[in-house]
Write a protein that holds these residues in place. Structure first.
Motif, PDB file in Angstrom:
ATOM      1  N   ASN A 179       7.240 -12.399   5.184  1.00  0.00           N
ATOM      2  CA  ASN A 179       7.253 -11.806   6.429  1.00  0.00           C
ATOM      3  C   ASN A 179       8.453 -11.279   7.203  1.00  0.00           C
ATOM      4  OD1 ASN A 179       6.576 -11.084   9.227  1.00  0.00           O
ATOM      5  ND2 ASN A 179       5.300 -12.837   9.702  1.00  0.00           N
ATOM      6  N   VAL A 180       8.879 -10.241   6.788  1.00  0.00           N
ATOM      7  CA  VAL A 180      10.222  -9.736   7.385  1.00  0.00           C
ATOM      8  C   VAL A 180      10.389  -9.520   9.043  1.00  0.00           C
ATOM      9  CG1 VAL A 180      11.613  -7.693   7.004  1.00  0.00           C
ATOM     10  CG2 VAL A 180       9.904  -8.020   5.351  1.00  0.00           C
ATOM     11  N   LEU A 184      12.362  -4.969  -2.315  1.00  0.00           N
ATOM     12  CA  LEU A 184      11.717  -3.822  -1.487  1.00  0.00           C
ATOM     13  C   LEU A 184      10.686  -4.162  -0.422  1.00  0.00           C
ATOM     14  CD1 LEU A 184      10.700  -0.737  -1.375  1.00  0.00           C
ATOM     15  CD2 LEU A 184       9.109  -1.499  -3.234  1.00  0.00           C
ATOM     16  N   THR A 185      10.833  -4.011   0.656  1.00  0.00           N
ATOM     17  CA  THR A 185       9.652  -4.383   1.734  1.00  0.00           C
ATOM     18  C   THR A 185       8.937  -3.152   1.990  1.00  0.00           C
ATOM     19  OG1 THR A 185      11.017  -3.349   3.575  1.00  0.00           O
ATOM     20  CG2 THR A 185      11.753  -5.455   2.842  1.00  0.00           C
ATOM     21  N   ALA A 238       9.091  -0.981   4.955  1.00  0.00           N
ATOM     22  CA  ALA A 238       8.160  -1.619   5.614  1.00  0.00           C
ATOM     23  C   ALA A 238       8.143  -1.351   7.063  1.00  0.00           C
ATOM     24  CB  ALA A 238       8.245  -3.091   5.611  1.00  0.00           C
ATOM     25  N   VAL A 239       6.877  -1.220   7.784  1.00  0.00           N
ATOM     26  CA  VAL A 239       6.713  -0.372   8.931  1.00  0.00           C
ATOM     27  C   VAL A 239       5.612  -0.538   9.689  1.00  0.00           C
ATOM     28  CG1 VAL A 239       6.009   1.810   8.377  1.00  0.00           C
ATOM     29  CG2 VAL A 239       7.047   1.600  10.435  1.00  0.00           C
ATOM     30  N   LYS A 240       5.450  -1.207  10.908  1.00  0.00           N
ATOM     31  CA  LYS A 240       4.432  -1.459  11.521  1.00  0.00           C
ATOM     32  C   LYS A 240       4.004   0.087  12.127  1.00  0.00           C
ATOM     33  CE  LYS A 240       2.169  -3.453  15.582  1.00  0.00           C
ATOM     34  NZ  LYS A 240       0.918  -4.400  14.996  1.00  0.00           N
ATOM     35  N   PRO A 241       3.148   0.691  11.381  1.00  0.00           N
ATOM     36  CA  PRO A 241       2.595   2.049  11.799  1.00  0.00           C
ATOM     37  C   PRO A 241       2.172   1.992  13.507  1.00  0.00           C
ATOM     38  CG  PRO A 241       0.737   1.141  10.805  1.00  0.00           C
ATOM     39  CD  PRO A 241       1.695   0.109  10.631  1.00  0.00           C
ATOM     40  N   ALA A 270       9.189  -6.905  -4.766  1.00  0.00           N
ATOM     41  CA  ALA A 270       8.400  -6.475  -3.986  1.00  0.00           C
ATOM     42  C   ALA A 270       7.496  -7.520  -3.181  1.00  0.00           C
ATOM     43  CB  ALA A 270       7.609  -5.151  -4.093  1.00  0.00           C
ATOM     44  N   PRO A 271       7.912  -8.503  -2.475  1.00  0.00           N
ATOM     45  CA  PRO A 271       6.984  -9.471  -2.173  1.00  0.00           C
ATOM     46  C   PRO A 271       5.964  -9.153  -1.116  1.00  0.00           C
ATOM     47  CG  PRO A 271       9.022  -9.768  -1.008  1.00  0.00           C
ATOM     48  CD  PRO A 271       9.474  -8.735  -1.935  1.00  0.00           C
ATOM     49  N   SER A 272       4.757  -9.769  -1.146  1.00  0.00           N
ATOM     50  CA  SER A 272       3.775  -9.547  -0.147  1.00  0.00           C
ATOM     51  C   SER A 272       4.240 -10.018   1.272  1.00  0.00           C
ATOM     52  CB  SER A 272       2.586  -9.952  -0.524  1.00  0.00           C
ATOM     53  OG  SER A 272       2.743 -11.389  -0.442  1.00  0.00           O
ATOM     54  N   SER A 273       3.307  -9.554   2.314  1.00  0.00           N
ATOM     55  CA  SER A 273       3.660  -9.931   3.557  1.00  0.00           C
ATOM     56  C   SER A 273       3.594 -11.623   3.694  1.00  0.00           C
ATOM     57  CB  SER A 273       2.899  -9.405   4.620  1.00  0.00           C
ATOM     58  OG  SER A 273       1.480  -9.637   4.269  1.00  0.00           O
TER      59      SER A 273
END
Length: 297
Positions: free
Chosen positions: A39-40, A8-9, A62-65, A32-35
């Motif tokens: 780093n995806v 899970l990202t 994951a998304v850069k908002p 669900a690894p942290s950033s």
């Protein structure tokens, strides 16, 4: 039978947190690894992850908002497309990837009621967020095992109550502040809890298409939502302020493709879902920052 493993990202985000607290975390082994751990957006980091981990399924949340409360708008398109393609390049190492997509793919200048999945080809979105979804879809539609789950309005605990309408309205009612609406619009609002059985179905089944609108059957207006919040809060005289007259473009999708395959698709009635969310905020009121509600962004 072995439990499926899931990468899970975006596990620290709104949707990710809800996934981790849902029944999915009991049915599957979710990593669900942290950033910092993964780093995806970095190809070397993703390569190292897949060299040592072998998930059955990837849920890419994951998304850069790019919303109006985002802290940083730089490299929005680059970062989001980079994350997708860094995961897509390892598609032969997992059964499937579920991408939490967006109705933004249909181009915010040309929204129309209950848009169908194939209509994404009609326009090229002008905004970076929508354009990112458009570019990634070019690959998804020809992929073997990647699915685009297009959500429109989605709400629930852990969302940004400073800007997300339903949570914002609920939190304002808790502080006896007027509920504000820039312009009334009809939305397809999906309660985040209702996303979980949909994800479960996609994990276990073999869908026929590569993209699906994950939306409720009926749209609801922002003004009607404000009335619901006001009634549930027990403050029938709480002001509802409309900044602009008229009705904006409807933001909704046709869900018949999903319904035709997932016959058990069900949605919590909107009034009940708002009541559940109101109660959650009521018991977490001391964690809210009132100053975030005083300025409409």
């Amino acid at each position: 039978m072995l439990m499926k493993t899931i990468l899970l990202t975006g596990g620290s985000g709104f949707v990710g947190k809800n996934i981790l607290e849902s029944f999915l975390s009991e049915k599957y082994i979710i990593d669900a690894p942290s950033s910092r751990e993964l780093n995806v957006a970095d190809d070397k980091s993703v390569a190292q992850y897949f060299a040592s981990h072998h998930p059955d399924v990837v849920i890419h949340a994951a998304v850069k908002p790019g919303h109006r409360n985002a802290p940083d708008f730089n490299n929005l398109f680059f970062t989001n497309t980079r994350m997708f393609f860094n995961l897509e390049r390892y598609s032969d190492q997992y059964e499937k990837m579920l991408v939490i997509g967006s109705g933004a793919i249909y181009d915010n200048r040309n929204y129309r009621p209950k848009v169908k999945e194939e209509d994404w080809k009609n326009n090229i979105p002008v905004d970076e967020h929508g354009f990112c979804k458009y570019v990634c879809e070019k690959v998804i539609e020809n992929s073997r095992n990647i699915y685009d789950l297009r959500v429109f309005g989605i709400f629930g605990k852990y969302e940004d109550y400073a800007i997300r309408f339903i949570s914002n309205a609920i939190c304002k009612s808790l502080f006896d502040l007027p509920i504000t609406i820039k312009q009334d619009r009809n939305f397809d609002y999906l309660y985040v809890n209702d996303l979980m059985p949909v994800l479960d179905w996609f994990i276990s089944e073999n869908p026929l298409y590569r993209s699906y609108n994950v939306t409720p059957d009926k749209s609801v207006s922002l003004y009607d939502l404000a009335l619901m919040v006001r009634e549930i809060s027990g403050a029938p005289d709480l002001p509802i302020l409309l900044a602009q007259k008229g009705l904006g473009l409807e933001y909704s999708g046709d869900n018949r493709r999903l319904r035709s395959e997932y016959t058990k698709l069900a949605f919590t009635p909107i009034e009940e879902s708002i009541k559940q969310l109101y109660n959650w905020y009521f018991f977490h009121k001391n964690e809210l920052n009132k100053k975030f509600l005083l300025i409409d962004k």
